[in-house]
Scaffold this motif. Structure first.
Motif, short mmCIF file in Angstrom:
data_model
loop_
_atom_site.label_atom_id
_atom_site.label_comp_id
_atom_site.label_asym_id
_atom_site.label_seq_id
_atom_site.Cartn_x
_atom_site.Cartn_y
_atom_site.Cartn_z
N HIS A 4 -5.16 -5.71 0.97
CA HIS A 4 -5.76 -6.74 1.49
C HIS A 4 -4.75 -7.89 1.96
O HIS A 4 -4.77 -9.09 1.74
CB HIS A 4 -6.37 -7.74 0.26
N ASN A 56 -14.16 -11.43 -1.71
CA ASN A 56 -13.42 -11.87 -0.38
C ASN A 56 -13.86 -13.19 0.08
O ASN A 56 -14.79 -13.27 0.18
CB ASN A 56 -13.63 -10.64 0.52
N ALA A 68 -9.64 -2.79 4.47
CA ALA A 68 -8.96 -3.66 3.59
C ALA A 68 -7.47 -3.30 3.17
O ALA A 68 -6.76 -4.14 2.75
CB ALA A 68 -9.80 -3.99 2.23
#
Ligand SMILES: O=c1[nH]c(=O)c2ncn([C@@H]3O[C@H](COP(=O)(O)OP(=O)(O)OP(=O)(O)O)[C@@H](O)[C@H]3O)c2[nH]1
Ligand SMILES: [Mg+2]
Length: 197
Positions: free
Chosen positions: A93, A10, A87
């Motif tokens: 994401h 990330n 997430a």
């Protein structure tokens, strides 16, 4: 410069960790730099379990000391959601879709009931040490709309009452001082002062 390996892909976390470790004299290296091909399945039920899975998987693959972070947002009015699914709450994401899902679910919920916290479990694993975890939190409130452009994830809707700003309105240094991630790393460095080299 001394190096610290973080088991994350990330970019937002990588930035946070750079702000946290630079003043301590460490260069931060992540999976994006050295282990992009390693896939880690997050099958744990808690932040701690997932953090240990990440740290142990990468530590075994590299034969090195590794730090991992599993983190997320807990909204009280949503029974702690999105939690470990932060997430992948709406889209995998997809920060914008995730934010819109939280805002949609909180429609009509009054200000005083919009309390929430960020939680960060840090795990450290290495060839010669038993895995350990450290938990950091940061209390706040979910706004009705986004404010600010720094940070990542849910930062634009997470309001920090003491500072009168959202996480996305803070500089990396300001975020480091109060964030769940900063708090967890401060615990680690306090309890394991000699483990990082
Ligand atoms: O606004 C935010 N400010 C933060 O400071 C923060 N920390 C975590 N989060 C959210 O929680 C997920 C973590 O999930 P997560 O721990 O599995 O990480 P990830 O999948 O993004 O990367 P990796 O470390 O697993 O490779 C992230 O994607 C974000 O949605 C944050 N949101
Ligand atoms: Mg993840």
């Amino acid at each position: 410069m001394k190096q610290v390996v973080i088991a994350t892909k990330n970019k937002g976390k990588a930035k946070d960790f750079k702000a946290i470790f630079k003043p301590l004299g460490y260069e931060v290296v992540t999976m994006l730099d050295i282990a992009n091909d390693v896939e880690i399945e997050e099958t744990g039920r808690t932040f701690e379990e997932n953090a240990v899975i990440k740290a142990e998987t990468l530590s075994k693959a590299l034969g090195k000391l590794v730090i991992a972070d599993d983190s997320g947002l807990e909204v009280d009015a949503l029974g702690g959601e999105p939690g470990v699914y932060s997430a992948r709450y709406a889209g995998d994401h997809d920060d914008e879709a995730n934010i819109q899902k939280v805002l949609e679910k909180l429609k009509g919920v009054p200000d005083q009931k919009r309390t929430a916290r960020f939680v960060c479990a840090i795990a450290i694993s290495g060839p010669n040490i038993e895995s350990q975890t450290f938990l950091g939190t940061c209390e706040g409130k979910i706004l009705n709309e986004k404010r600010g452009t720094n940070g990542f994830g849910y930062d634009p809707i997470f309001y920090v009452p003491e500072l009168g700003k959202t996480m996305a309105e803070l500089t990396p240094e300001e975020k480091r001082a109060i964030s769940h991630r900063g708090n967890a790393i401060r615990k680690l460095t306090k309890e394991l002062p000699n483990v990082l080299k």
